[in-house]
Design a protein around this motif. Structure first.
Motif, PDB file in Angstrom:
ATOM      1  N   LYS A   1       0.850  -1.192   0.000  1.00  9.64           N
ATOM      2  CA  LYS A   1       0.000   0.000   0.000  1.00  9.64           C
ATOM      3  C   LYS A   1       0.884   1.240   0.000  1.00  9.64           C
ATOM      4  O   LYS A   1       2.093   1.168   0.264  1.00  9.64           O
ATOM      5  CB  LYS A   1      -0.933  -0.003   1.202  1.00  9.64           C
ATOM      6  N   HIS A   2       0.303   2.375  -0.329  1.00 14.49           N
ATOM      7  CA  HIS A   2       1.026   3.640  -0.253  1.00 14.49           C
ATOM      8  C   HIS A   2       1.464   3.861   1.185  1.00 14.49           C
ATOM      9  O   HIS A   2       0.663   3.717   2.117  1.00 14.49           O
ATOM     10  CB  HIS A   2       0.139   4.793  -0.718  1.00 14.49           C
ATOM     11  N   THR A   3       2.737   4.249   1.372  1.00 14.35           N
ATOM     12  CA  THR A   3       3.321   4.268   2.710  1.00 14.35           C
ATOM     13  C   THR A   3       4.075   5.560   2.975  1.00 14.35           C
ATOM     14  O   THR A   3       4.754   6.088   2.092  1.00 14.35           O
ATOM     15  CB  THR A   3       4.277   3.063   2.881  1.00 14.35           C
ATOM     16  N   LEU A   4       3.964   6.045   4.208  1.00 16.17           N
ATOM     17  CA  LEU A   4       4.720   7.205   4.679  1.00 16.17           C
ATOM     18  C   LEU A   4       5.577   6.771   5.854  1.00 16.17           C
ATOM     19  O   LEU A   4       5.065   6.241   6.847  1.00 16.17           O
ATOM     20  CB  LEU A   4       3.766   8.323   5.110  1.00 16.17           C
ATOM     21  N   LEU A   5       6.885   6.973   5.751  1.00 18.53           N
ATOM     22  CA  LEU A   5       7.826   6.632   6.817  1.00 18.53           C
ATOM     23  C   LEU A   5       8.486   7.919   7.300  1.00 18.53           C
ATOM     24  O   LEU A   5       9.187   8.587   6.538  1.00 18.53           O
ATOM     25  CB  LEU A   5       8.877   5.644   6.293  1.00 18.53           C
ATOM     26  N   VAL A   6       8.230   8.270   8.559  1.00 22.87           N
ATOM     27  CA  VAL A   6       8.698   9.536   9.129  1.00 22.87           C
ATOM     28  C   VAL A   6       9.633   9.252  10.291  1.00 22.87           C
ATOM     29  O   VAL A   6       9.385   8.357  11.107  1.00 22.87           O
ATOM     30  CB  VAL A   6       7.506  10.389   9.613  1.00 22.87           C
ATOM     31  N   GLY A   7      10.704  10.047  10.379  1.00 27.61           N
ATOM     32  CA  GLY A   7      11.622   9.906  11.507  1.00 27.61           C
ATOM     33  C   GLY A   7      12.796  10.839  11.357  1.00 27.61           C
ATOM     34  O   GLY A   7      13.287  11.067  10.242  1.00 27.61           O
ATOM     35  N   SER A   8      13.262  11.375  12.465  1.00 23.24           N
ATOM     36  CA  SER A   8      14.421  12.267  12.414  1.00 23.24           C
ATOM     37  C   SER A   8      15.692  11.442  12.245  1.00 23.24           C
ATOM     38  O   SER A   8      15.658  10.210  12.177  1.00 23.24           O
ATOM     39  CB  SER A   8      14.485  13.112  13.696  1.00 23.24           C
ATOM     40  N   THR A   9      16.822  12.120  12.195  1.00 22.94           N
ATOM     41  CA  THR A   9      18.109  11.454  12.023  1.00 22.94           C
ATOM     42  C   THR A   9      18.359  10.466  13.161  1.00 22.94           C
ATOM     43  O   THR A   9      18.055  10.737  14.319  1.00 22.94           O
ATOM     44  CB  THR A   9      19.235  12.501  12.001  1.00 22.94           C
ATOM     45  N   ARG A  10      18.894   9.308  12.804  1.00 20.40           N
ATOM     46  CA  ARG A  10      19.250   8.234  13.740  1.00 20.40           C
ATOM     47  C   ARG A  10      18.044   7.585  14.432  1.00 20.40           C
ATOM     48  O   ARG A  10      18.153   7.075  15.548  1.00 20.40           O
ATOM     49  CB  ARG A  10      20.239   8.724  14.796  1.00 20.40           C
ATOM     50  N   THR A  11      16.921   7.584  13.792  1.00 22.59           N
ATOM     51  CA  THR A  11      15.769   6.849  14.343  1.00 22.59           C
ATOM     52  C   THR A  11      15.613   5.485  13.687  1.00 22.59           C
ATOM     53  O   THR A  11      14.746   4.708  14.092  1.00 22.59           O
ATOM     54  CB  THR A  11      14.468   7.654  14.160  1.00 22.59           C
ATOM     55  N   GLY A  12      16.423   5.195  12.673  1.00 28.20           N
ATOM     56  CA  GLY A  12      16.378   3.882  12.044  1.00 28.20           C
ATOM     57  C   GLY A  12      15.620   3.839  10.732  1.00 28.20           C
ATOM     58  O   GLY A  12      15.294   2.747  10.236  1.00 28.20           O
ATOM     59  N   LYS A  13      15.332   5.006  10.146  1.00 23.77           N
ATOM     60  CA  LYS A  13      14.580   5.024   8.874  1.00 23.77           C
ATOM     61  C   LYS A  13      15.307   4.263   7.774  1.00 23.77           C
ATOM     62  O   LYS A  13      14.701   3.466   7.065  1.00 23.77           O
ATOM     63  CB  LYS A  13      14.357   6.470   8.382  1.00 23.77           C
ATOM     64  N   THR A  14      16.603   4.539   7.632  1.00 29.33           N
ATOM     65  CA  THR A  14      17.361   3.931   6.530  1.00 29.33           C
ATOM     66  C   THR A  14      17.406   2.410   6.659  1.00 29.33           C
ATOM     67  O   THR A  14      17.169   1.687   5.690  1.00 29.33           O
ATOM     68  CB  THR A  14      18.789   4.497   6.479  1.00 29.33           C
ATOM     69  N   TYR A  15      17.677   1.922   7.867  1.00 31.22           N
ATOM     70  CA  TYR A  15      17.736   0.467   8.058  1.00 31.22           C
ATOM     71  C   TYR A  15      16.360  -0.161   7.856  1.00 31.22           C
ATOM     72  O   TYR A  15      16.238  -1.261   7.302  1.00 31.22           O
ATOM     73  CB  TYR A  15      18.283   0.140   9.454  1.00 31.22           C
ATOM     74  N   GLY A  16      15.321   0.530   8.317  1.00 32.41           N
ATOM     75  CA  GLY A  16      13.974   0.016   8.096  1.00 32.41           C
ATOM     76  C   GLY A  16      13.647  -0.059   6.616  1.00 32.41           C
ATOM     77  O   GLY A  16      13.082  -1.054   6.132  1.00 32.41           O
ATOM     78  N   LEU A  17      14.005   0.989   5.875  1.00 30.30           N
ATOM     79  CA  LEU A  17      13.759   1.025   4.433  1.00 30.30           C
ATOM     80  C   LEU A  17      14.556  -0.069   3.717  1.00 30.30           C
ATOM     81  O   LEU A  17      14.028  -0.755   2.836  1.00 30.30           O
ATOM     82  CB  LEU A  17      14.127   2.394   3.881  1.00 30.30           C
ATOM     83  N   ILE A  18      15.814  -0.242   4.121  1.00 32.33           N
ATOM     84  CA  ILE A  18      16.645  -1.282   3.487  1.00 32.33           C
ATOM     85  C   ILE A  18      16.003  -2.657   3.676  1.00 32.33           C
ATOM     86  O   ILE A  18      15.959  -3.476   2.740  1.00 32.33           O
ATOM     87  CB  ILE A  18      18.073  -1.260   4.077  1.00 32.33           C
ATOM     88  N   GLY A  19      15.488  -2.914   4.865  1.00 30.64           N
ATOM     89  CA  GLY A  19      14.830  -4.205   5.109  1.00 30.64           C
ATOM     90  C   GLY A  19      13.655  -4.428   4.183  1.00 30.64           C
ATOM     91  O   GLY A  19      13.492  -5.517   3.617  1.00 30.64           O
ATOM     92  N   LEU A  20      12.818  -3.412   4.009  1.00 30.91           N
ATOM     93  CA  LEU A  20      11.665  -3.540   3.113  1.00 30.91           C
ATOM     94  C   LEU A  20      12.105  -3.734   1.665  1.00 30.91           C
ATOM     95  O   LEU A  20      11.530  -4.557   0.933  1.00 30.91           O
ATOM     96  CB  LEU A  20      10.771  -2.299   3.225  1.00 30.91           C
ATOM     97  N   LEU A  21      13.130  -3.011   1.233  1.00 33.42           N
ATOM     98  CA  LEU A  21      13.613  -3.140  -0.150  1.00 33.42           C
ATOM     99  C   LEU A  21      14.222  -4.517  -0.401  1.00 33.42           C
ATOM    100  O   LEU A  21      14.046  -5.094  -1.478  1.00 33.42           O
ATOM    101  CB  LEU A  21      14.630  -2.041  -0.454  1.00 33.42           C
TER     102      LEU A  21
ATOM    103  N   ALA B   1      -4.163  -0.826  -9.178  1.00 30.44           N
ATOM    104  CA  ALA B   1      -3.360  -1.184 -10.353  1.00 30.44           C
ATOM    105  C   ALA B   1      -1.972  -1.669  -9.977  1.00 30.44           C
ATOM    106  O   ALA B   1      -1.204  -2.101 -10.844  1.00 30.44           O
ATOM    107  CB  ALA B   1      -3.252   0.023 -11.289  1.00 30.44           C
ATOM    108  N   GLY B   2      -1.634  -1.601  -8.693  1.00 29.00           N
ATOM    109  CA  GLY B   2      -0.325  -2.080  -8.254  1.00 29.00           C
ATOM    110  C   GLY B   2       0.786  -1.070  -8.400  1.00 29.00           C
ATOM    111  O   GLY B   2       1.951  -1.443  -8.486  1.00 29.00           O
ATOM    112  N   VAL B   3       0.446   0.220  -8.417  1.00 29.41           N
ATOM    113  CA  VAL B   3       1.446   1.284  -8.510  1.00 29.41           C
ATOM    114  C   VAL B   3       1.432   2.040  -7.187  1.00 29.41           C
ATOM    115  O   VAL B   3       0.418   2.634  -6.817  1.00 29.41           O
ATOM    116  CB  VAL B   3       1.152   2.247  -9.678  1.00 29.41           C
ATOM    117  N   PHE B   4       2.568   2.037  -6.468  1.00 30.14           N
ATOM    118  CA  PHE B   4       2.594   2.531  -5.099  1.00 30.14           C
ATOM    119  C   PHE B   4       3.659   3.610  -4.893  1.00 30.14           C
ATOM    120  O   PHE B   4       4.676   3.645  -5.588  1.00 30.14           O
ATOM    121  CB  PHE B   4       2.862   1.383  -4.125  1.00 30.14           C
ATOM    122  N   LEU B   5       3.401   4.438  -3.891  1.00 28.50           N
ATOM    123  CA  LEU B   5       4.331   5.491  -3.488  1.00 28.50           C
ATOM    124  C   LEU B   5       4.800   5.206  -2.068  1.00 28.50           C
ATOM    125  O   LEU B   5       3.988   4.963  -1.167  1.00 28.50           O
ATOM    126  CB  LEU B   5       3.644   6.852  -3.543  1.00 28.50           C
ATOM    127  N   LEU B   6       6.110   5.240  -1.867  1.00 31.47           N
ATOM    128  CA  LEU B   6       6.709   5.098  -0.539  1.00 31.47           C
ATOM    129  C   LEU B   6       7.517   6.361  -0.262  1.00 31.47           C
ATOM    130  O   LEU B   6       8.569   6.580  -0.857  1.00 31.47           O
ATOM    131  CB  LEU B   6       7.597   3.854  -0.477  1.00 31.47           C
TER     132      LEU B   6
END
Length: 420
Positions: free
Chosen positions: A190-210, A325-330
């Motif tokens: 689904k369309h997803t919004l990931l919010v977080g300041s520096t060093r909250t783990g956004k990048t690692y969380g995103l890498i896991g999903l990718l 249609a299977g086109v999503f925004l992250l």
């Protein structure tokens, strides 16, 4: 130990002057009848009511219920009735686990006129040893209060030593059109919004999903926009260099390409579902398409009014028309600013995640409220989420991907991680 038989018992009666004879065969018969007519049926009914075949789960549920009844009685959740004697009766309660792992469950309490207001404000967390209540609501028929709870252990971040171990774990609860974040949260794309300041783990969380996306049994068509020209651009170049952009001009062109893919996909869907009344991209086995956009605010704020209007128009179309249609925004952002992310886009981002200990403003602009955020000392990779099936946010914990350290210390080539 004293060995008693019918003779010794009768002798004892004679000593105290009682002329009474007892036959142990008679006693055994009485006991046998009692066991058959009272004890065994009682045990059987207790076993059925408590579902003893569920083993550990049944025992956990039974002792939780006992403790809850005791504490509700101590807290004066009781009605006193007088018939032939004084009776204290507490509301009917039930405990149900969502799965055999006992990660989460429901406490169900019968509503009543006397206790309605108290139950609407009650917290049962102190009585649910090892569990925390995260939200509650009235049942559809209005007869029961339902308190959703989760295991404290479920918020302990899972650590993975290898990519294979992580992918096996993620596939335990997902199919090719789903992703997993923690022990409890697995979700349809689904369309997803990931919010977080520096060093909250956004990048690692995103890498896991990718990593989950590129290792699914079906191909994911991925587009990467990184106006910061940082980590996401590197990943994009390793995964699909032709679908990666970081300059404003190239990002605008990339968004236009995704928008054109949406139009093409809608035509594909029209043809593929010609003989169907209902269905989406999954029913006709079409590949998911994702636009992954890091730090959207740093991009949109540098555009002139014409470019901004054009970009927001295309992104709005993607989030409003793309899901079926299977086109999503992250989208990944440091904060969800109402002036940066229009309501037409944010309201269609059905999965929203905020990592770290954010401000009330961030929660309000992301979830439209900050009053229902669980009280928790968030560590890196932990936060809260809200999707289209929920009324209040819940806790979420991205796993710790220890194997990534090998790609940061020079032991392994980072590009090799993205080959599948």
């Amino acid at each position: 130990m004293l060995d008693l038989n019918n003779k010794s018992i009768n002798q004892a009666f004679e000593i105290v002057g009682l002329d009474f004879r007892i036959n142990m065969q008679t006693v055994n018969s009485i006991l046998s009848i009692a066991v058959t007519t009272v004890i065994l049926p009682t045990l059987l009914l207790w076993s059925i009511r408590n579902k003893v075949w569920e083993g550990k789960r049944a025992l956990k549920r039974y002792f939780l219920t006992l403790n809850l009844r005791k504490e509700m009685l101590d807290a004066n959740y009781r009605e006193e009735r007088h018939v032939t004697k004084r009776i204290a009766q507490i509301p009917t309660i039930k405990v149900e686990f969502d799965s055999k792992e006992m990660i989460s469950g429901k406490l169900i309490v019968r509503d009543s006129l006397e206790f309605h207001d108290r139950l609407a404000k009650a917290t049962f967390t102190p009585s649910l040893k090892g569990f925390k209540v995260e939200d509650f609501y009235l049942s559809d028929d209005g007869d029961w209060w339902i308190y959703n709870f989760y295991s404290v252990d479920s918020q302990i971040q899972v650590a993975f030593e290898s990519l294979e171990e992580y992918l096996n774990w993620s596939n335990e609860t997902t199919n090719k059109y789903q992703l997993r974040i923690d022990k409890r949260l697995s979700f349809d794309l689904k369309h997803t919004l990931l919010v977080g300041s520096t060093r909250t783990g956004k990048t690692y969380g995103l890498i896991g999903l990718l990593l989950q996306m590129i290792n699914k049994s079906i191909h994911y068509e991925l587009f990467f926009a990184d106006p910061k020209n940082d980590q996401l651009r590197k990943i994009g170049n390793w995964v699909s260099a032709g679908n990666t952009a970081y300059t404003s001009e190239n990002i605008i062109n990339l968004i236009d390409r995704v928008y054109q893919r949406l139009i093409e996909r809608e035509q594909e869907m029209a043809e593929a579902t010609l003989n169907r009344m209902t269905g989406d991209y999954r029913d006709v086995e079409l590949e998911p398409i994702f636009l992954v956009f890091d730090e959207f605010s740093s991009f949109i704020n540098v555009l002139d009014s014409k470019e901004r209007k054009n970009v927001l128009g295309m992104l709005t179309a993607i989030v409003q028309r793309g899901a079926g249609a299977g086109v999503f925004l992250l989208l990944i952002m440091q904060k969800s600013d109402a002036t940066t992310l229009p309501t037409a886009i944010r309201s269609n981002l059905l999965l929203k995640i905020v990592l770290g200990n954010a401000s009330s403003t961030t929660y309000t602009t992301t979830f439209e409220s900050s009053s229902d955020i669980p009280v928790f000392n968030f560590r890196q990779g932990q936060g809260v989420f809200l999707d289209d099936t929920m009324t209040v946010p819940r806790l979420v914990s991205f796993p710790y991907l220890r194997f990534l350290d090998e790609y940061n210390n020079g032991n392994k080539d980072p590009a090799s991680l993205w080959k599948h």
